[in-house]
Design a protein around this motif. Structure first.
Motif, PDB file in Angstrom:
ATOM      1  N   GLY A  15       0.779  -1.238   0.000  1.00  0.00           N
ATOM      2  CA  GLY A  15       0.000   0.000   0.000  1.00  0.00           C
ATOM      3  C   GLY A  15       0.808   1.284   0.000  1.00  0.00           C
ATOM      4  O   GLY A  15       0.245   2.374   0.069  1.00  0.00           O
ATOM      5  N   GLU A  42       0.065   3.551  -3.195  1.00  0.00           N
ATOM      6  CA  GLU A  42      -1.282   4.136  -3.082  1.00  0.00           C
ATOM      7  C   GLU A  42      -1.310   5.247  -2.031  1.00  0.00           C
ATOM      8  O   GLU A  42      -1.960   6.275  -2.208  1.00  0.00           O
ATOM      9  CB  GLU A  42      -2.308   3.055  -2.707  1.00  0.00           C
ATOM     10  CG  GLU A  42      -2.547   1.999  -3.783  1.00  0.00           C
ATOM     11  CD  GLU A  42      -1.595   0.815  -3.678  1.00  0.00           C
ATOM     12  OE1 GLU A  42      -0.509   0.938  -3.083  1.00  0.00           O
ATOM     13  OE2 GLU A  42      -1.946  -0.261  -4.223  1.00  0.00           O
ATOM     14  N   GLN A  43      -0.596   5.021  -0.931  1.00  0.00           N
ATOM     15  CA  GLN A  43      -0.549   6.027   0.142  1.00  0.00           C
ATOM     16  C   GLN A  43       0.065   7.327  -0.378  1.00  0.00           C
ATOM     17  O   GLN A  43      -0.489   8.421  -0.164  1.00  0.00           O
ATOM     18  CB  GLN A  43       0.286   5.480   1.313  1.00  0.00           C
ATOM     19  CG  GLN A  43       0.365   6.401   2.519  1.00  0.00           C
ATOM     20  CD  GLN A  43       1.357   5.891   3.567  1.00  0.00           C
ATOM     21  OE1 GLN A  43       2.058   4.900   3.347  1.00  0.00           O
ATOM     22  NE2 GLN A  43       1.408   6.560   4.701  1.00  0.00           N
ATOM     23  N   GLU A  52       0.177   8.285  -3.428  1.00  0.00           N
ATOM     24  CA  GLU A  52      -0.730   8.871  -4.420  1.00  0.00           C
ATOM     25  C   GLU A  52      -1.819   9.717  -3.750  1.00  0.00           C
ATOM     26  O   GLU A  52      -2.181  10.781  -4.253  1.00  0.00           O
ATOM     27  CB  GLU A  52      -1.367   7.766  -5.273  1.00  0.00           C
ATOM     28  CG  GLU A  52      -0.394   7.204  -6.296  1.00  0.00           C
ATOM     29  CD  GLU A  52      -1.047   6.181  -7.215  1.00  0.00           C
ATOM     30  OE1 GLU A  52      -1.506   5.140  -6.684  1.00  0.00           O
ATOM     31  OE2 GLU A  52      -1.110   6.430  -8.429  1.00  0.00           O
ATOM     32  N   VAL A  53      -2.338   9.231  -2.629  1.00  0.00           N
ATOM     33  CA  VAL A  53      -3.339  10.030  -1.903  1.00  0.00           C
ATOM     34  C   VAL A  53      -2.730  11.354  -1.457  1.00  0.00           C
ATOM     35  O   VAL A  53      -3.333  12.421  -1.592  1.00  0.00           O
ATOM     36  CB  VAL A  53      -3.898   9.263  -0.676  1.00  0.00           C
ATOM     37  CG1 VAL A  53      -4.824  10.154   0.133  1.00  0.00           C
ATOM     38  CG2 VAL A  53      -4.610   7.992  -1.116  1.00  0.00           C
ATOM     39  N   LYS A  87       5.364   6.785 -10.539  1.00  0.00           N
ATOM     40  CA  LYS A  87       5.406   5.467  -9.894  1.00  0.00           C
ATOM     41  C   LYS A  87       5.635   4.364 -10.914  1.00  0.00           C
ATOM     42  O   LYS A  87       5.459   4.567 -12.107  1.00  0.00           O
ATOM     43  CB  LYS A  87       4.085   5.220  -9.173  1.00  0.00           C
ATOM     44  CG  LYS A  87       2.902   5.308 -10.119  1.00  0.00           C
ATOM     45  CD  LYS A  87       1.661   4.640  -9.581  1.00  0.00           C
ATOM     46  CE  LYS A  87       0.591   4.642 -10.652  1.00  0.00           C
ATOM     47  NZ  LYS A  87      -0.645   3.998 -10.304  1.00  0.00           N
ATOM     48  N   SER A 145       5.132  -0.254 -10.821  1.00  0.00           N
ATOM     49  CA  SER A 145       4.339  -1.204 -10.066  1.00  0.00           C
ATOM     50  C   SER A 145       5.082  -1.675  -8.818  1.00  0.00           C
ATOM     51  O   SER A 145       6.308  -1.555  -8.721  1.00  0.00           O
ATOM     52  CB  SER A 145       3.990  -2.399 -10.937  1.00  0.00           C
ATOM     53  OG  SER A 145       5.182  -2.928 -11.471  1.00  0.00           O
ATOM     54  N   ALA A 154      -4.715   4.998   2.273  1.00  0.00           N
ATOM     55  CA  ALA A 154      -4.430   3.654   1.733  1.00  0.00           C
ATOM     56  C   ALA A 154      -4.243   2.575   2.789  1.00  0.00           C
ATOM     57  O   ALA A 154      -3.675   1.524   2.511  1.00  0.00           O
ATOM     58  CB  ALA A 154      -3.223   3.692   0.791  1.00  0.00           C
ATOM     59  N   GLN A 186      -6.089  -0.508   1.510  1.00  0.00           N
ATOM     60  CA  GLN A 186      -5.324  -1.183   0.448  1.00  0.00           C
ATOM     61  C   GLN A 186      -4.152  -1.958   1.036  1.00  0.00           C
ATOM     62  O   GLN A 186      -3.821  -3.044   0.576  1.00  0.00           O
ATOM     63  CB  GLN A 186      -4.768  -0.193  -0.581  1.00  0.00           C
ATOM     64  CG  GLN A 186      -5.799   0.329  -1.561  1.00  0.00           C
ATOM     65  CD  GLN A 186      -6.310   1.689  -1.120  1.00  0.00           C
ATOM     66  OE1 GLN A 186      -6.585   1.916   0.056  1.00  0.00           O
ATOM     67  NE2 GLN A 186      -6.455   2.592  -2.077  1.00  0.00           N
ATOM     68  N   GLN A 187      -3.516  -1.369   2.051  1.00  0.00           N
ATOM     69  CA  GLN A 187      -2.376  -2.049   2.685  1.00  0.00           C
ATOM     70  C   GLN A 187      -2.816  -3.398   3.250  1.00  0.00           C
ATOM     71  O   GLN A 187      -2.192  -4.430   2.981  1.00  0.00           O
ATOM     72  CB  GLN A 187      -1.802  -1.166   3.801  1.00  0.00           C
ATOM     73  CG  GLN A 187      -0.560  -1.749   4.459  1.00  0.00           C
ATOM     74  CD  GLN A 187      -0.085  -0.909   5.649  1.00  0.00           C
ATOM     75  OE1 GLN A 187      -0.681   0.122   5.974  1.00  0.00           O
ATOM     76  NE2 GLN A 187       0.975  -1.337   6.298  1.00  0.00           N
ATOM     77  N   THR A 225      -3.759  -5.845   0.485  1.00  0.00           N
ATOM     78  CA  THR A 225      -2.569  -6.419  -0.142  1.00  0.00           C
ATOM     79  C   THR A 225      -2.005  -7.553   0.715  1.00  0.00           C
ATOM     80  O   THR A 225      -1.629  -8.610   0.202  1.00  0.00           O
ATOM     81  CB  THR A 225      -1.495  -5.336  -0.364  1.00  0.00           C
ATOM     82  OG1 THR A 225      -2.081  -4.262  -1.083  1.00  0.00           O
ATOM     83  CG2 THR A 225      -0.296  -5.865  -1.133  1.00  0.00           C
TER      84      THR A 225
END
Ligand SMILES: Nc1nc2c(ncn2[C@@H]2O[C@H](COP(=O)(O)OP(=O)(O)OP(=O)(O)O)[C@@H](O)[C@H]2O)c(=O)[nH]1
Ligand SMILES: Nc1nc2c(ncn2[C@@H]2O[C@H](COP(=O)(O)OP(=O)(O)OP(=O)(O)O)[C@@H](O)[C@H]2O)c(=O)[nH]1
Ligand SMILES: [K+]
Ligand SMILES: [Mg+2]
Ligand SMILES: [Mg+2]
Lengths: 287, 298
Positions: free
Chosen positions: A122, A125-126, A128-129, A140, A142, B144, B147-148, B151
């Motif tokens: 995550g 994604e973190q 990105e927020v 980024k 993958s 997130a 999401q963490q 995952t």
């Protein structure tokens, strides 16, 4: 304010207060010895006067033999500045990057973030927020890809977008993990190779709740990446982060920012005087 | 200077004594001074150190040390014994409810390792006890966080219950338990958002979750690098939630980990597990004796 005598009891309490603030027992004992001499020399009797002397001595410890100077972020004019952010797990790197990006953006800078933590679940994604919150772009790849490659991409993108500042996130790592520290050194070398004079800042993020291990963190991260400044996070809690005194004094690494919460605006410039006063203020105020 | 082992530091004091036939109170004083420094440099809370030193002093001037042929070694032994006793026995057992699912709630400061440990515990329960846990995403605040956890669930091939960031954590936890009953998950592990022990609003949220789901275990997750503030944090979480145990994380680092001792001393709750890395199989039973040696740097 409480009015009391400056006697043995006072010094004992001060010793305890500073140890509880994670200043470190050796530093505290040296300080108390010096304070006792100073109090005697100036014939100080009450706590109102001694307050200033304590502050002065603590600030003296912080700066060591250096002059007090404002330790501003090194941002170049009309040229891309690169900030590399490093530290152990969970201290607040990604959050601080979000806050710093917001601050720089507010100052009119064009900021780009690079999602160099490809390991933690995550993490991308973190960031990105945070990019959305600060309204800046995030470069980024993958999850699981090579961090050095992401940073390389980040540099390319920042250049082509004529960005003022590129801030690189990295995965948290404990300083005794040699492989991971080598990986970080490699990331730094890529930045050096791509942009002469970069990185302009290597910020080590330290959690204020950390005890004496923070000194090891500062030493080892400096050896790997030549740290230029500290972001001291989570000062909105009850921990005081006193270990930064020893870090500034012994390793000459200044604190540049403090983190005071989880919101985008919760990043402040460091003020040594206010900080050292906070280390023992509880003892002299109220109770 | 800092981080030197206790054994090294005591050497010079011990040398002085070994020549002598007897240990004086002055000798004991010097030794306990070194012990005090070592404990403080290892981040043991200063109040805990004070009590401990008093107990050690009492024993050190007693005959077990005074009449020993190697008083220096004997003092170290006393110190280690006191530390080990203080930290309690081994406690890696997790509660089992006779009315499944067994509910575990993870709480703690920001960044301590709650989410990672949620995954590790689930993995542990499946591997060691053949259980089938449901992971629950109650952190609606950290960017997130869901999401963490998702995952981690994917990595473990385990189900994760979430209702997004708009739902209320109390409702999420409640609904998760309903689902666990339907799907026959025998454990429910609730990941909560990191929060400061002095954040009344968020601490209140934990109390509400607790009173609603009646957890069988509440684990306080603590970073082993924590300094003097560990006692305030642990005391406060325990006061407000009556925790059932502690998980100490990031013990794969080079911290002495004095926080462990401080937490045990103020909460008297067992330290059940130690986090030994970022990977999901890096969770171990906590060993008090090893921890005692580590704190002393021996
Ligand atoms: N109260 C408080 N919380 C903070 C502060 N800075 C960060 N946090 C919280 O600390 C936790 C960890 O922050 P991150 O930014 O993910 O830390 P990190 O160093 O990037 O973590 P890793 O990438 O996992 O090593 C999150 O819950 C943040 O919201 C702060 O100044 N005050
Ligand atoms: N080296 C090491 N890292 C760990 C350990 N446990 C957790 N971490 C790392 O610590 C960081 C924070 O872990 P998280 O699980 O996100 O912590 P958290 O308590 O859920 O954080 P918040 O939800 O932000 O409060 C991540 O980088 C984890 O990989 C451990 O035992 N050893
Ligand atoms: K932490
Ligand atoms: Mg991060
Ligand atoms: Mg979490």
């Amino acid at each position: 304010a409480k009015y009391r005598k400056v006697d043995e009891d006072f010094f004992e309490e001060l010793e305890e207060v500073l140890i509880s603030a994670d200043v470190g027992v050796m530093t505290v004992m040296d300080l108390i010895d010096e304070l006792k001499m100073e109090v005697k020399r100036q014939n100080i009797k009450d706590t109102k006067e001694v307050k200033d002397v304590i502050s002065e001595k603590l600030v003296e410890i912080y700066y060591g033999d250096d002059d007090e100077k404002v330790e501003k972020l090194n941002i170049q004019e009309n040229q891309l500045s690169v900030i590399l952010v490093v530290g152990v797990n969970g201290v607040g790197k990604t959050t601080s990057i979000g806050k710093l990006a917001h601050q720089l953006k507010q100052q009119g800078k064009n900021v780009v973030l690079a999602a160099g933590d490809t390991f933690r679940a995550g993490a991308i994604e973190q960031l990105e927020v945070w990019g959305e919150r600060a309204e800046v772009d995030v470069i980024k790849q993958s999850a699981g890809s090579d961090p050095a490659a992401v940073i390389f991409d980040g540099i390319k993108a920042a250049k082509s977008r004529n960005a003022d500042v590129l801030i690189c996130d990295t995965a948290g790592r404990l300083q005794n993990k040699v492989n991971l520290m080598n990986e970080l050194a490699k990331v730094k070398r890529i930045i050096e190779r791509e942009i002469p004079g970069a990185p302009h800042e290597v910020l080590l993020v330290l959690d204020a709740t950390t005890g004496q291990n923070a000194l090891n963190q500062a030493k080892t991260f400096s050896e790997a990446t030549n740290v230029s400044g500290i972001v001291l996070t989570k000062l909105d809690g009850t921990a005081k982060g006193g270990i930064v005194l020893a870090i500034r004094n012994g390793l000459n690494i200044p604190v540049k920012f403090v983190g005071l919460g989880e919101q985008v605006g919760d990043l402040r410039e460091f003020n040594a005087h206010a900080f050292v006063y906070g280390l023992f203020a509880d003892m002299l105020e109220g109770e | 200077m800092a981080f030197e082992g206790l054994a090294d530091r005591l050497q010079s004091t011990i040398k002085k004594i070994t020549g002598k036939g007897k240990v004086s109170e002055q000798d004991v004083k010097e030794m306990t001074r070194e012990v005090r420094l070592a404990l403080l440099e290892a981040d043991v809370n200063f109040k805990v150190v004070k009590d401990l030193i008093n107990r050690i002093k009492e024993r050190a001037v007693g005959q077990e040390v005074m009449e020993s042929l190697t008083p220096g070694q004997q003092v170290i032994k006393v110190v280690k014994e006191e530390l080990t006793t203080l930290m309690g026995g081994e406690h890696s057992k997790i509660a089992v409810s006779d009315r499944p699912p067994t509910v575990i709630m993870m709480v703690g400061l920001q960044g301590a390792g709650k989410t990672t440990t949620t995954g590790k515990l689930a993995n542990h329960l499946r591997k060691k006890q053949n259980r089938s846990p449901l992971l629950v995403a109650c952190d609606i605040y950290r960017p997130a966080a869901i999401q963490q956890l998702e995952t981690l669930g994917e990595q473990l091939s385990m189900p994760v219950f979430s209702m997004g960031t708009e739902a209320n954590p109390v409702d999420i936890a409640t609904k998760a338990i309903e689902q666990a009953k339907e799907e026959h998950n025998d454990y429910v592990i609730i990941d909560t958002a990191g929060r400061l022990h002095v954040d009344n609003e968020l601490m209140d949220e934990l109390q509400q979750i607790k009173s609603k789901v009646k957890p069988d275990e509440i684990f306080l997750v603590v970073d082993a690098m924590t300094g003097q503030d560990a006692v305030n944090v642990a005391d406060s979480f325990n006061d407000q939630l009556d925790i059932s145990g502690v998980v100490l994380t990031k013990l794969d680092g080079d911290t002495r980990g004095g926080a462990a001792l401080s937490i045990k001393a103020v909460t008297d709750k067992p330290i059940k597990f130690a986090g030994m890395g970022e990977k999901l199989d890096e969770l171990e039973a906590f060993h008090p004796e090893r921890m005692a040696s580590r704190i002393l740097g021996m």
